[in-house]
Design a protein around this motif. Structure first.
Motif, mmCIF file in Angstrom:
data_model
loop_
_atom_site.group_PDB
_atom_site.id
_atom_site.type_symbol
_atom_site.label_atom_id
_atom_site.label_comp_id
_atom_site.label_asym_id
_atom_site.label_seq_id
_atom_site.Cartn_x
_atom_site.Cartn_y
_atom_site.Cartn_z
ATOM 1 N N ARG A 59 5.066 1.537 -3.604
ATOM 2 C CA ARG A 59 6.528 1.227 -3.860
ATOM 3 C C ARG A 59 7.264 0.811 -2.767
ATOM 4 O O ARG A 59 7.131 1.812 -1.721
ATOM 5 N N PHE A 120 7.510 -4.268 -4.374
ATOM 6 C CA PHE A 120 7.902 -3.422 -5.508
ATOM 7 C C PHE A 120 9.127 -2.449 -4.849
ATOM 8 O O PHE A 120 9.026 -1.655 -4.031
ATOM 9 N N ALA A 122 11.380 0.881 -4.328
ATOM 10 C CA ALA A 122 10.999 2.041 -4.452
ATOM 11 C C ALA A 122 11.300 2.766 -5.606
ATOM 12 O O ALA A 122 10.671 3.804 -6.179
ATOM 13 N N ALA A 124 10.981 1.260 -8.735
ATOM 14 C CA ALA A 124 10.072 0.714 -9.907
ATOM 15 C C ALA A 124 9.346 2.103 -10.343
ATOM 16 O O ALA A 124 8.743 2.772 -9.554
ATOM 17 N N LYS A 126 6.121 4.090 -11.287
ATOM 18 C CA LYS A 126 4.863 4.023 -10.853
ATOM 19 C C LYS A 126 3.718 3.873 -11.813
ATOM 20 O O LYS A 126 4.361 3.948 -13.067
ATOM 21 N N VAL A 152 0.650 0.709 -9.160
ATOM 22 C CA VAL A 152 1.745 0.931 -8.206
ATOM 23 C C VAL A 152 1.791 2.510 -7.928
ATOM 24 O O VAL A 152 1.983 3.321 -9.007
ATOM 25 N N ASP A 154 3.191 5.914 -4.880
ATOM 26 C CA ASP A 154 4.017 6.428 -3.795
ATOM 27 C C ASP A 154 3.113 6.439 -2.663
ATOM 28 O O ASP A 154 1.896 6.516 -2.883
#
Length: 158
Positions: A59, A120, A122, A124, A126, A152, A154
């Motif tokens: 992200r 994406f 930050a 959005a 996961k 997706v 971190d």
């Protein structure tokens, strides 16, 4: 989390930075799995590969999806439609563009690539997403439709 159509549009304006007919350069691409939306359809555009610059996607960090396809016929117009849906939350993002704004028309029959550069945000969610990519010609005929999952996450997640 519900994303309403106006906020989804705003999200996608930030999310989809550019679609262009360039190729990867110095990127270690990873193959993504994909399947056709209808395994019995006789699409005139056949996808041979979907590659991502990273998987999982981080992200807030730009990434690239490169789709390679072969078209049985010249494309003189139409639309590219993208729908991204999360498995974990009730979130659907859609984007539609004019094929001739993304590639110079007519697009000749043969092998081509399409690059989609994304980021994406930050914020959005996961999780696992499924990208549904559909191309239709100027008459509304479906040229191809594929679904490709990707994750997706971190940057700090192991």
């Amino acid at each position: 989390m519900n994303i309403h159509s106006a906020s989804a549009f705003t999200f996608l304006l930030c999310f989809l930075a550019i679609i262009s007919p360039l190729s990867f350069s110095n990127v270690q691409a990873q193959d993504l799995t994909f399947k056709y939306c209808d395994k019995n359809a006789k699409y005139s555009m056949k996808v041979s590969a979907v590659k991502a610059s990273s998987n999982p996607v981080v992200r807030g960090v730009p990434f690239t999806i490169n789709t390679t396809f072969h078209s049985d016929e010249a494309i003189t117009g139409g639309k590219a439609q993208y729908r991204l849906k999360s498995d974990e939350v009730d979130a659907v993002y859609t984007y539609e563009s004019n094929v001739c704004e993304e590639k110079q028309c007519p697009v000749s029959a043969g092998k081509h690539g399409l690059i989609l550069d994304m980021r994406f945000p930050a914020v959005a969610p996961k999780g696992t997403y499924h990208m549904n990519m559909t191309f239709v010609d100027q008459n509304g005929k479906k040229l191809t439709c594929i679904i490709s999952p990707f994750k997706v996450d971190d940057a700090t997640t192991k």
